[in-house]
Design a protein around this motif. Structure first.
Motif, mmCIF file in Angstrom:
data_model
loop_
_atom_site.group_PDB
_atom_site.id
_atom_site.type_symbol
_atom_site.label_atom_id
_atom_site.label_comp_id
_atom_site.label_asym_id
_atom_site.label_seq_id
_atom_site.Cartn_x
_atom_site.Cartn_y
_atom_site.Cartn_z
ATOM 1 N N SER A 1 15.270 -23.361 11.405
ATOM 2 C CA SER A 1 15.927 -22.177 11.974
ATOM 3 C C SER A 1 17.155 -21.757 11.163
ATOM 4 N N THR A 2 17.701 -22.678 10.366
ATOM 5 C CA THR A 2 18.889 -22.306 9.579
ATOM 6 C C THR A 2 18.517 -21.557 8.300
ATOM 7 N N LEU A 3 17.201 -21.458 8.031
ATOM 8 C CA LEU A 3 16.783 -20.715 6.832
ATOM 9 C C LEU A 3 16.734 -19.235 7.149
ATOM 10 N N ILE A 4 17.362 -18.459 6.308
ATOM 11 C CA ILE A 4 17.348 -17.018 6.536
ATOM 12 C C ILE A 4 16.265 -16.424 5.643
ATOM 13 N N LEU A 5 15.087 -16.388 6.211
ATOM 14 C CA LEU A 5 13.917 -15.903 5.484
ATOM 15 C C LEU A 5 13.109 -15.058 6.456
ATOM 16 N N PRO A 6 12.274 -14.199 5.963
ATOM 17 C CA PRO A 6 11.394 -13.487 6.896
ATOM 18 C C PRO A 6 10.653 -14.506 7.756
ATOM 19 N N THR B 1 10.798 -22.296 -9.527
ATOM 20 C CA THR B 1 11.206 -21.695 -10.799
ATOM 21 C C THR B 1 11.942 -20.390 -10.545
ATOM 22 N N ASN B 2 12.832 -20.076 -11.462
ATOM 23 C CA ASN B 2 13.498 -18.767 -11.406
ATOM 24 C C ASN B 2 12.772 -17.769 -12.308
ATOM 25 N N HIS B 3 11.822 -18.269 -13.088
ATOM 26 C CA HIS B 3 11.155 -17.405 -14.076
ATOM 27 C C HIS B 3 9.656 -17.670 -14.066
ATOM 28 N N ILE C 1 21.800 -15.216 -1.145
ATOM 29 C CA ILE C 1 22.447 -15.722 0.071
ATOM 30 C C ILE C 1 23.508 -16.748 -0.287
ATOM 31 N N ALA C 2 23.247 -17.523 -1.347
ATOM 32 C CA ALA C 2 24.253 -18.506 -1.768
ATOM 33 C C ALA C 2 25.559 -17.808 -2.120
ATOM 34 N N GLN C 3 25.478 -16.644 -2.765
ATOM 35 C CA GLN C 3 26.703 -15.909 -3.122
ATOM 36 C C GLN C 3 27.410 -15.383 -1.872
ATOM 37 N N ALA D 1 25.070 -31.564 6.555
ATOM 38 C CA ALA D 1 25.809 -32.018 5.383
ATOM 39 C C ALA D 1 26.395 -30.828 4.648
ATOM 40 N N ASP D 2 25.699 -29.719 4.670
ATOM 41 C CA ASP D 2 26.080 -28.543 3.925
ATOM 42 C C ASP D 2 26.909 -27.653 4.850
ATOM 43 N N PRO D 3 28.142 -27.328 4.478
ATOM 44 C CA PRO D 3 28.952 -26.519 5.371
ATOM 45 C C PRO D 3 28.295 -25.184 5.673
ATOM 46 N N MET E 1 25.835 -13.143 10.995
ATOM 47 C CA MET E 1 25.768 -13.620 12.391
ATOM 48 C C MET E 1 25.802 -15.154 12.448
ATOM 49 N N ARG E 2 25.223 -15.786 11.429
ATOM 50 C CA ARG E 2 25.222 -17.250 11.439
ATOM 51 C C ARG E 2 26.627 -17.791 11.231
ATOM 52 N N PHE E 3 27.418 -17.072 10.478
ATOM 53 C CA PHE E 3 28.782 -17.526 10.245
ATOM 54 C C PHE E 3 29.700 -17.259 11.424
ATOM 55 N N GLY F 1 11.730 -17.204 -7.791
ATOM 56 C CA GLY F 1 12.644 -16.095 -7.522
ATOM 57 C C GLY F 1 14.042 -16.423 -7.993
ATOM 58 N N GLU F 2 14.964 -15.543 -7.635
ATOM 59 C CA GLU F 2 16.342 -15.644 -8.117
ATOM 60 C C GLU F 2 16.999 -16.955 -7.667
ATOM 61 N N PRO F 3 17.973 -17.420 -8.438
ATOM 62 C CA PRO F 3 18.685 -18.629 -7.994
ATOM 63 C C PRO F 3 19.484 -18.373 -6.713
ATOM 64 N N GLY F 4 19.622 -19.401 -5.917
ATOM 65 C CA GLY F 4 20.450 -19.312 -4.705
ATOM 66 C C GLY F 4 19.813 -18.537 -3.579
ATOM 67 N N THR F 5 18.510 -18.400 -3.605
ATOM 68 C CA THR F 5 17.853 -17.625 -2.549
ATOM 69 C C THR F 5 17.173 -18.522 -1.508
ATOM 70 N N GLY F 6 17.261 -19.820 -1.685
ATOM 71 C CA GLY F 6 16.797 -20.726 -0.634
ATOM 72 C C GLY F 6 15.527 -21.492 -0.918
ATOM 73 N N LYS F 7 15.146 -21.618 -2.177
ATOM 74 C CA LYS F 7 13.892 -22.317 -2.489
ATOM 75 C C LYS F 7 14.007 -23.811 -2.168
ATOM 76 N N SER F 8 15.051 -24.421 -2.709
ATOM 77 C CA SER F 8 15.217 -25.863 -2.456
ATOM 78 C C SER F 8 15.468 -26.119 -0.977
ATOM 79 N N SER F 9 16.252 -25.243 -0.358
ATOM 80 C CA SER F 9 16.567 -25.436 1.064
ATOM 81 C C SER F 9 15.297 -25.395 1.903
HETATM 82 N N1 LIG Z 1 17.366 -18.074 2.498
HETATM 83 C C1 LIG Z 1 18.381 -18.894 2.759
HETATM 84 N N2 LIG Z 1 18.628 -19.305 4.008
HETATM 85 C C2 LIG Z 1 19.638 -20.123 4.265
HETATM 86 N N3 LIG Z 1 20.484 -20.606 3.343
HETATM 87 C C3 LIG Z 1 20.292 -20.223 2.076
HETATM 88 C C4 LIG Z 1 19.227 -19.364 1.725
HETATM 89 N N4 LIG Z 1 19.287 -19.142 0.401
HETATM 90 C C5 LIG Z 1 20.306 -19.853 -0.058
HETATM 91 N N5 LIG Z 1 20.914 -20.505 0.938
HETATM 92 C C6 LIG Z 1 22.082 -21.379 0.811
HETATM 93 O O1 LIG Z 1 22.496 -21.290 -0.544
HETATM 94 C C7 LIG Z 1 22.655 -22.559 -1.150
HETATM 95 C C8 LIG Z 1 21.704 -22.702 -2.345
HETATM 96 O O2 LIG Z 1 20.369 -22.589 -1.903
HETATM 97 P P1 LIG Z 1 19.127 -23.259 -2.630
HETATM 98 O O3 LIG Z 1 19.569 -24.396 -3.459
HETATM 99 O O4 LIG Z 1 18.077 -23.508 -1.624
HETATM 100 O O5 LIG Z 1 18.681 -22.094 -3.569
HETATM 101 P P2 LIG Z 1 17.560 -22.112 -4.705
HETATM 102 O O6 LIG Z 1 16.793 -20.855 -4.565
HETATM 103 O O7 LIG Z 1 16.794 -23.374 -4.663
HETATM 104 O O8 LIG Z 1 18.464 -22.054 -5.980
HETATM 105 P P3 LIG Z 1 18.093 -22.536 -7.468
HETATM 106 O O9 LIG Z 1 16.946 -21.710 -7.949
HETATM 107 O O10 LIG Z 1 19.338 -22.297 -8.247
HETATM 108 O O11 LIG Z 1 17.757 -24.001 -7.372
HETATM 109 C C9 LIG Z 1 22.412 -23.578 -0.053
HETATM 110 O O12 LIG Z 1 23.642 -24.007 0.416
HETATM 111 C C10 LIG Z 1 21.715 -22.795 1.041
HETATM 112 O O13 LIG Z 1 22.224 -23.230 2.286
#
Ligand SMILES: Nc1ncnc2c1ncn2[C@@H]1O[C@H](COP(=O)(O)OP(=O)(O)OP(=O)(O)O)[C@@H](O)[C@H]1O
Length: 734
Positions: free
Chosen positions: A374-379, A538-540, A626-628, A589-591, A573-575, A415-423
């Protein structure tokens, strides 16, 4: 002796009968000797001595014979379990109670069988921390005691010596004699001693870890290797607070790391506890209580740390080695299952991530807090689809088998970095209760062979995560342009896995030692069919080889985009939630996952929704990850209005940063282009000069050439005729 005298005495009459004449002769001589008073005195002594000795021997014979009818005797060797049984039992029977001769030693009596402790006295060490006086019987002098109506004498004719390794006494001998008893009494005595020993759960002697030298054959051993998951189960169990045995342990490693599973002082919140763990390489003994039967078995445990890998600073090749005081294999099976359950219970709110080292071993496990989906902000449909797909896959093993399709599934998140793939993968692992096995192909220690080994060393159900698969090796299809290559932005590693500075003369691309065909083979291998979810990020995606991402290898592909309007609203809204609504059993663990403020928001729900809409309008869609956004909102944790007001300034700052980055990138690109051109020019010059020198060396006599009336150069006659290009575009004319 009497064996020889008896036949002589019996044979004497016969000899007298057949040998009368010689005897008469001897008798005559004898009489003559007897006439001498000194000789007769000597012979009398000899005769009397012989008679007395013969009588004594006869008496002993009769005594031994009748004794064997009325005394049962048994020997017990020190260093044998039977010795431990009878000594502990005799101790409980207070055999030494009436003794008047002792050996007194200072020992931690609480850790030993109560063997020889002062009867009826409380252990002093428990209160003042010093060793207790332990009274051991001086067994060389025999003791007599009464047991179930029989007199038993105990004697230790042979003293043992301390074993160099275990410190236990070996080589000694204890003899017990049951007077007037039958063999049955001995059986009863030994059985009673054995039962008592088992029931009383005395701390057993330490066994030589080399079980080949253990004569009893009453023990079993098991080794849990670090590269196997069962090692983690065992460690989790040994460190868990309910292993009462380790309360007896004397050797600890202290840890304050949250990730270490260990027991803390009762009453302290687990997060802040100082954790006690069994120390490495020391023998620990504890009782394992079987959950089904309630019976206990002694275990002797050594945690071997393995060798330190200097590059990763992690220990590899470690093991937990266990000796079980039983030969019942079901005890071992129970122990493993109990350890596994402990591990899983501990992991309910956590996700374990296994990291590979550069030797192809799963060297380190990191335990992370679980992240709810539920903490993932994705469709919403993306989350549901992923969860449903993965669950269905895990539940349909039989279907795959029957259909003859390898039971594996590949997911590519790009997709782009920081968009939530690893999360997403992290959250999914928590939701499915799976562990993550993380491997980076950019690690220089990972090649085709080690990768295959790593994959085959993973357990049946798990998530195999290959992150940033594109920067590990260039695409077969891609016409990579060095200047634009994203790999240039990646850190470099040397052979030992240490990061290296990137400079112009050094290598510019992190080269993976894994080949594309090696990776494809591993993904298609039999060991990848055990219900494994393989995730690659991957980002590419455009850099990936088409063979790698075809269906069957990557069955599901999901694109992650920069935040759209609804995601911007959601993250706002989550914040700034109206109420605190986190689940109590989940740690964050992640603020960014946490609702930052526990204070009730001073705004109403419609107001917050309005702020969120305004925020989403202010931030351009599909521009920031979203990371930004999260990074910005973290600076305004408790202040939604401040976040809204400050967003323009932040956007301007971001824009400037972006421009500066773009300029820097363009500058670097220009610099690289300039350097490359210069390198090419220099190479051309060198080539031309070499060519010219070659021609001069190999062809004909040199003619003097006059330019402006002076002799400045020498060229070949044919060159003189046709003119020479010096390779720099300057033609030499004659
Ligand atoms: N869609 C999302 N929903 C919730 N949190 C997100 C989302 N995208 C990014 N974040 C937050 O941003 C941070 C980085 O996300 P994450 O590592 O999952 O991105 P990534 O797409 O795997 O990046 P990279 O390609 O650089 O590895 C985490 O703290 C995560 O909580």
């Amino acid at each position: 002796m009497y064996e020889t005298i008896l036949p002589i005495l019996l044979a004497l009459p016969l000899v007298l009968y057949f040998w009368q004449t010689p005897i008469a002769l001897v008798a005559g001589t004898f009489q003559k000797v007897l006439a001498n008073p000194q000789a007769s005195e000597l012979l009398r002594f000899i005769f009397l001595g012989t008679v007395v000795e013969a009588g004594r021997q006869l008496g002993q014979l009769v005594y031994d014979y009748t004794g064997s009818l009325f005394v049962v005797r048994a020997e017990f060797g020190t260093g044998d379990f039977a010795y431990d049984w009878v000594t502990c039992y005799m101790d409980s029977q207070r055999v030494w109670h009436e003794s008047r001769s002792f050996k007194v030693v200072a020992r931690n009596a609480a850790l030993r069988p109560k063997h020889g402790a002062i009867a009826g006295k409380a252990l002093l060490g428990a209160t003042d921390g010093h060793p207790d006086p332990v009274y051991e019987p001086a067994q060389a002098s025999p003791a007599l005691f009464r047991w179930k109506g029989y007199w038993i004498s105990v004697n230790k004719p042979t003293a043992g010596y301390a074993h160099y390794d275990t410190g236990n006494e070996v080589g000694g001998k204890l003899v017990i004699s049951i007077l007037g008893g039958k063999r049955q009494v001995l059986d009863d005595f030994v059985n009673a001693a054995r039962e008592y020993y088992i029931e009383s759960r005395f701390l057993p002697r330490r066994v030589n870890p080399d079980l080949d030298k253990e004569p009893s054959g009453a023990l079993m051993s098991a080794e849990f290797k670090q590269s196997d998951s069962s090692y983690e189960w065992m460690l989790a169990y040994l460190r868990s607070a309910n292993v009462n045995a380790l309360q007896r342990g004397m050797h600890f490693t202290i840890s304050t790391k949250q990730s270490d599973v260990a027991w803390g002082e009762p009453g302290t919140p687990d997060k802040h506890a100082v954790r006690f763990m069994p120390a490495h390489a020391t023998q620990q003994q504890f009782l394992f209580r079987r959950p089904n039967t309630g019976r206990s078995t002694w275990l002797q445990v050594v945690v071997k740390p393995g060798d330190l890998n200097w590059s990763t600073n992690a220990y590899v090749g470690g093991a937990v080695s266990i000796i079980l005081h039983t030969t019942d294999r079901s005890v071992l099976a129970d122990l493993i299952e109990t350890a596994r359950q402990t591990y899983l219970e501990h992991g309910v709110s956590r996700v374990n991530v296994h990291l590979a080292d550069n030797r192809g071993e799963w060297a380190k496990t990191v335990s992370k807090s679980r992240r709810p989906m539920s903490t993932l902000i994705l469709p919403i449909d993306v989350k549901e689809m992923l969860l449903h797909d993965a669950r269905e896959f895990l539940d349909s093993e039989q279907w795959y088998n029957e259909a003859g399709i390898p039971h594996r599934r590949g997911y590519l998140l790009y997709g782009e970095p920081g968009t939530g793939k690893s999360s997403t993968i992290h959250a999914l692992a928590g939701e499915l209760g799976l562990e993550i096995y993380f491997v980076s192909l950019a690690n220089p220690g990972i090649d085709d062979y080690t990768l295959a080994k790593l994959i085959s060393d993973t357990p049946a159900r798990c998530i195999l995560l290959i992150e940033d698969i594109d920067c590990a090796f260039p695409s077969r299809d891609a016409d990579a342009d060095e200047d634009d290559d994203p790999a240039l932005e990646q850190p470099l590693f040397d052979k030992d896995g240490k990061s290296m500075p990137r400079n112009s003369s050094g290598p510019t691309l992190p080269k993976s030692n894994v080949t594309l065909s090696g990776l494809l083979n591993v993904l298609d291998s039999v060991s990848s069919e055990e219900g494994r979810l393989m995730f690659a990020t991957t980002n590419h995606i455009e850099n990936l080889d088409s063979a790698l991402i075809r269906a069957g290898r990557m069955d599901v592909k999901i694109q992650y985009r920069l935040a759209d309007v609804s995601q911007l609203e959601a993250v706002f809204m989550r914040f700034f939630p109206l109420e605190h609504s986190s689940s109590p059993d989940v740690e964050f663990a992640d603020p960014g996952q946490q609702h930052p403020s526990s204070r009730p928001a001073p705004y109403t729900s419609p107001q917050l929704a309005e702020f969120a809409t305004a925020f989403a309008k202010a931030v351009p869609a599909h521009t920031y990850s979203i990371a930004q956004i999260q990074g910005y909102l973290l600076t305004k944790k408790c202040d939604p209005v401040g976040a809204l007001e400050g967003v323009h300034a932040w956007l301007v700052g971001q824009e400037e940063e972006r421009r500066a980055m773009a300029e820097l990138k363009a500058k670097r690109k220009e610099e690289r282009r300039r350097r490359r051109e210069q390198r090419e020019r220099e190479a051309k010059e060198r080539e031309a000069k070499a060519k010219l020198a070659e021609q001069l060396d190999s062809e004909g006599p040199v003619l003097p050439v006059l330019v402006n009336g002076g002799k400045v150069n020498g060229i070949h006659s044919d060159a003189k005729e046709h003119g020479v290009d010096d390779g720099l575009g300057n033609e030499g004319h004659v």
